[in-house]
Design a protein around this motif. Structure first.
Motif, short mmCIF file in Angstrom:
data_model
loop_
_atom_site.label_atom_id
_atom_site.label_comp_id
_atom_site.label_asym_id
_atom_site.label_seq_id
_atom_site.Cartn_x
_atom_site.Cartn_y
_atom_site.Cartn_z
N ALA A 196 4.67 -9.23 3.44
CA ALA A 196 3.36 -10.13 3.01
C ALA A 196 3.55 -10.74 1.56
O ALA A 196 2.86 -11.17 0.88
CB ALA A 196 2.55 -9.00 2.66
N TYR A 197 4.87 -10.30 0.87
CA TYR A 197 5.05 -10.73 -0.49
C TYR A 197 6.41 -11.19 -0.51
O TYR A 197 7.44 -10.72 0.01
CB TYR A 197 5.12 -9.33 -1.31
N GLY B 225 5.67 -6.22 16.52
CA GLY B 225 5.96 -7.49 15.95
C GLY B 225 5.71 -8.65 17.09
O GLY B 225 5.64 -9.81 16.71
N ARG B 226 6.05 -8.54 18.21
CA ARG B 226 5.93 -9.43 19.34
C ARG B 226 4.29 -9.89 19.56
O ARG B 226 4.08 -10.94 20.09
CB ARG B 226 6.38 -8.73 20.58
N ILE B 227 3.34 -8.73 19.17
CA ILE B 227 1.96 -9.08 19.50
C ILE B 227 1.17 -9.28 18.42
O ILE B 227 0.20 -10.08 18.45
CB ILE B 227 1.41 -8.11 20.44
N ALA B 228 1.64 -9.12 17.08
CA ALA B 228 0.78 -9.05 16.09
C ALA B 228 1.48 -8.97 14.62
O ALA B 228 2.66 -8.45 14.75
CB ALA B 228 -0.36 -8.20 16.05
N ASP B 229 1.02 -9.40 13.52
CA ASP B 229 1.60 -8.96 12.28
C ASP B 229 0.97 -7.66 12.17
O ASP B 229 0.04 -7.12 12.45
CB ASP B 229 1.25 -9.96 10.91
N TYR B 230 1.89 -6.69 11.11
CA TYR B 230 1.53 -5.55 11.04
C TYR B 230 1.95 -5.02 9.35
O TYR B 230 2.74 -5.43 9.17
CB TYR B 230 1.72 -4.46 11.99
N ILE B 231 1.14 -3.98 9.07
CA ILE B 231 1.53 -3.17 7.88
C ILE B 231 1.88 -2.00 8.36
O ILE B 231 1.05 -1.25 9.20
CB ILE B 231 0.63 -3.11 6.94
N CYS B 232 3.05 -1.28 8.16
CA CYS B 232 3.49 0.12 8.62
C CYS B 232 3.35 1.03 7.50
O CYS B 232 4.18 0.78 6.39
CB CYS B 232 5.01 0.21 9.08
N ASP C 242 7.40 16.48 11.70
CA ASP C 242 7.36 16.74 10.41
C ASP C 242 6.23 16.26 9.43
O ASP C 242 6.32 16.08 8.35
CB ASP C 242 8.74 16.55 9.67
N GLY C 243 5.21 15.77 10.38
CA GLY C 243 4.09 15.27 9.88
C GLY C 243 4.13 14.04 9.15
O GLY C 243 3.22 13.48 8.16
N ASN C 244 5.19 13.17 9.35
CA ASN C 244 5.58 11.74 8.85
C ASN C 244 4.88 10.54 9.59
O ASN C 244 5.42 10.38 10.29
CB ASN C 244 6.90 11.51 8.66
N MET C 245 3.71 10.23 9.11
CA MET C 245 2.77 9.25 10.12
C MET C 245 3.16 7.87 9.73
O MET C 245 3.57 7.52 8.51
CB MET C 245 1.44 9.58 9.72
N HIS C 246 3.20 7.00 10.87
CA HIS C 246 3.38 5.72 10.71
C HIS C 246 2.26 4.93 11.52
O HIS C 246 2.79 4.18 12.38
CB HIS C 246 4.88 5.38 11.45
N PRO C 247 1.05 4.71 11.03
CA PRO C 247 0.18 4.02 11.48
C PRO C 247 0.56 2.42 11.26
O PRO C 247 0.92 2.05 10.26
CB PRO C 247 -1.22 4.32 10.86
N LEU C 248 0.68 1.61 12.34
CA LEU C 248 0.99 0.10 12.15
C LEU C 248 -0.44 -0.49 12.50
O LEU C 248 -1.12 -0.60 13.36
CB LEU C 248 1.90 -0.15 13.51
N ILE C 249 -0.85 -1.18 11.21
CA ILE C 249 -2.18 -1.58 11.21
C ILE C 249 -1.90 -3.02 11.58
O ILE C 249 -1.33 -3.86 10.76
CB ILE C 249 -2.69 -1.49 9.82
N LEU C 250 -2.73 -3.56 12.56
CA LEU C 250 -2.53 -4.97 13.04
C LEU C 250 -3.39 -6.02 12.47
O LEU C 250 -4.48 -5.78 12.31
CB LEU C 250 -2.66 -5.03 14.53
N TYR C 251 -2.90 -6.99 12.06
CA TYR C 251 -3.73 -8.09 11.30
C TYR C 251 -3.13 -9.58 11.41
O TYR C 251 -1.87 -9.61 11.71
CB TYR C 251 -3.97 -7.86 9.81
N ASN C 252 -3.65 -10.72 10.92
CA ASN C 252 -3.16 -12.04 10.94
C ASN C 252 -2.83 -12.43 9.57
O ASN C 252 -3.56 -12.30 8.58
CB ASN C 252 -4.38 -12.72 11.50
N ILE C 253 -1.50 -12.36 9.38
CA ILE C 253 -0.94 -12.45 8.09
C ILE C 253 -1.42 -13.95 7.59
O ILE C 253 -1.57 -13.95 6.15
CB ILE C 253 0.61 -12.37 7.96
N ASN C 254 -1.73 -14.84 8.32
CA ASN C 254 -2.26 -16.12 7.83
C ASN C 254 -3.67 -16.29 7.18
O ASN C 254 -4.12 -17.30 7.04
CB ASN C 254 -2.09 -17.30 8.96
#
Length: 477
Positions: free
Chosen positions: A51-52, A345-352, A388-400
């Protein structure tokens, strides 16, 4: 591109001397190891946190520790910021440069220098990929334990910078638990050795300080890591549940019972569908949550551990239990999990995201994460190291879509605050970078941060190493 996260202003005295700096750097490295043409710099503008982006002043690709030292000595003399870079897989913006910075890329330092089975160590240059270490010793019955999902591409230098983990960190630990020594170039070009092949480094634990320091204390050019003997056998098993909360509670009870499998990985329904469509791993599609539990040892050991885990899973209403029946099937199960980020990443932009929570809070945090995402009108795929409780939610969005991007970032920040408030922390393995920098005051007091910044200043008084990262720009000492 979102502009919610600020960078330090470029130093005018550096920008004005670009031509001179380029000419000087060209003398310090072999021909072809300086990238200076504007278009050629584009691949180095960002990393996995796409994103940056910022275009650097130049990129240097040294081949030896001596060349790294020469570049560092020069940049220190003239106050030129330096951003160390491995493979650029950082998901927190740890390798994103700025306009006055020289990117010090270690991707050309790919030699395996020593393999010592008597001491069970490997010494490698920082640009060696994570998986290449295990590949080099696999035929002799050994492996390197930390295994990030990006292990095919990510390098050991980057792993050390971010203290990376992976699916098997539940039993074997993260990078710091498998790192014995480093060769590191300090900001002024001085080369130091910390630790070595022996079990514990002498004196203060500077090695523990360096691992996870995100390239702000020095540039690691070589690493000595621990090798482990491969287990007699290993078997991944799929456990399907009707709710994410049930799966999370099952994980907490397994660990609470004193059972430590080699890995426990979690996927919710969106993640299951995404990964199954890509890998065809045989994941059940009629469940709301999936655990991949891997056990290892002799047949008797694996059977006993699995029996105990199945009994716990039954108490949480497990719907599906499916053991892998072959090495091919086991490989497919792990292919699906380790391909999760790429498949998404094949279906959407995301922030992990990368928050860590106590196991007793897993079910609660999963439920609250869903509520946060719903409130922003977004979608999420949850896949993470549950053991070990290390969460990785992938938040799907449109980077454009700037509005969509702003929502995704805001939702991500709420989730990370939730992790801290539940007794966890901002990062498990991805580092702080720029992504979590402004949340550091949610985790620490200003006194805590002042102490950390004092340590950083002891190594780099002028803050030229990776300067926009980790600490909030406001309140820096």
């Amino acid at each position: 591109m979102s502009e919610a996260i600020a960078f330090l202003s470029p130093r005018p005295e550096v920008l004005s001397r670009r031509a001179e700096i380029l000419a000087d750097l060209k003398e310090l490295v072999p021909p072809g190891r300086l990238v200076e043409e504007r278009n050629a710099l584009v691949p180095f503008e960002t990393d996995g946190f796409i994103a940056y982006r910022r275009r650097p002043l130049a990129v240097v690709l040294p081949e030896t520790t001596a060349q790294v030292a020469a570049v560092m000595k020069y940049c220190h003399r003239y106050g030129i910021p330096v951003v160390p870079r491995g493979a650029g897989t950082s998901l927190s913006g740890g390798a994103i440069p700025q306009e006055d910075a020289v990117v010090l890329g270690l991707s050309a330092m790919t030699r395996i220098l020593d393999i010592d089975y008597q001491n069970r160590t490997a010494t490698v240059q920082a640009g060696v990929t994570n998986l290449a270490i295990s590949d080099a010793v696999n035929a002799d019955g050994y492996f390197y334990a930390p295994d990030p999902s990006s292990q095919l591409a990510c390098t050991i230098g980057g792993n050390i910078a971010m203290n990376s983990g992976g699916a098997h960190c539940l039993k074997y630990g993260v990078t710091t638990n498998n790192l014995l020594g480093v060769k590191m170039v300090l900001v002024d070009g001085t080369v130091v050795d910390l630790g070595g092949k022996h079990l514990d480094a002498e004196g203060y634990d500077l090695l523990g300080l360096v691992c996870g320091s995100e390239g702000q204390l020095g540039v690691v050019t070589e690493a000595t890591v621990r090798l482990l003997a491969k287990p007699e056998g290993a078997r991944p098993v799929l456990f399907g549940f009707d709710s994410a909360e049930a799966a999370g509670s099952c994980v907490a009870d397994v660990i609470g019972a004193g059972i430590i499998p080699v890995a426990i990985e979690f996927m919710d329904k969106p993640a299951i569908e995404i990964c199954e469509a890509f890998a065809k791993a045989g994941y059940p599609l009629d469940v709301e949550a999936l655990l991949i539990v891997e056990v290892e040892g002799s047949e008797a050991e694996m059977e006993a551990m699995l029996a105990a885990i199945v009994e716990i899973a039954k108490r949480h209403g497990v719907k599906t239990v499916r053991e892998s029946q072959s090495a091919t099937e086991a490989a497919l199960i792990w292919k699906g999990r380790k391909s999760a980020f790429g498949a998404t990443g094949r279906i959407a932009d995301y922030i992990c995201m990368d928050g860590t929570v106590p196991l007793s809070q897993l079910a609660y945090v999963l439920r609250k994460t869903s509520e946060i995402i719903d409130r922003y009108g977004l979608r999420v795929a949850n896949v993470f190291h549950a053991g070990d409780g290390n969460m990785h939610p992938l938040i799907l969005y449109n980077i454009n879509d700037p509005e969509d991007a702003a929502k995704a970032e805001a939702a991500g920040m709420e989730i990370l605050k939730l992790c801290v408030d539940a007794g966890g922390c901002l990062t498990g393995e991805h580092g702080v970078g720029i992504e979590k920098r402004d949340l550091m005051l949610h985790q620490f007091t200003q006194v805590d941060l002042d102490q950390q910044m004092a340590v950083r200043s002891a190594f780099d008084a002028d803050w030229i190493l990776n300067p926009s990262k980790v600490f909030p720009l406001e309140g820096r000492g």
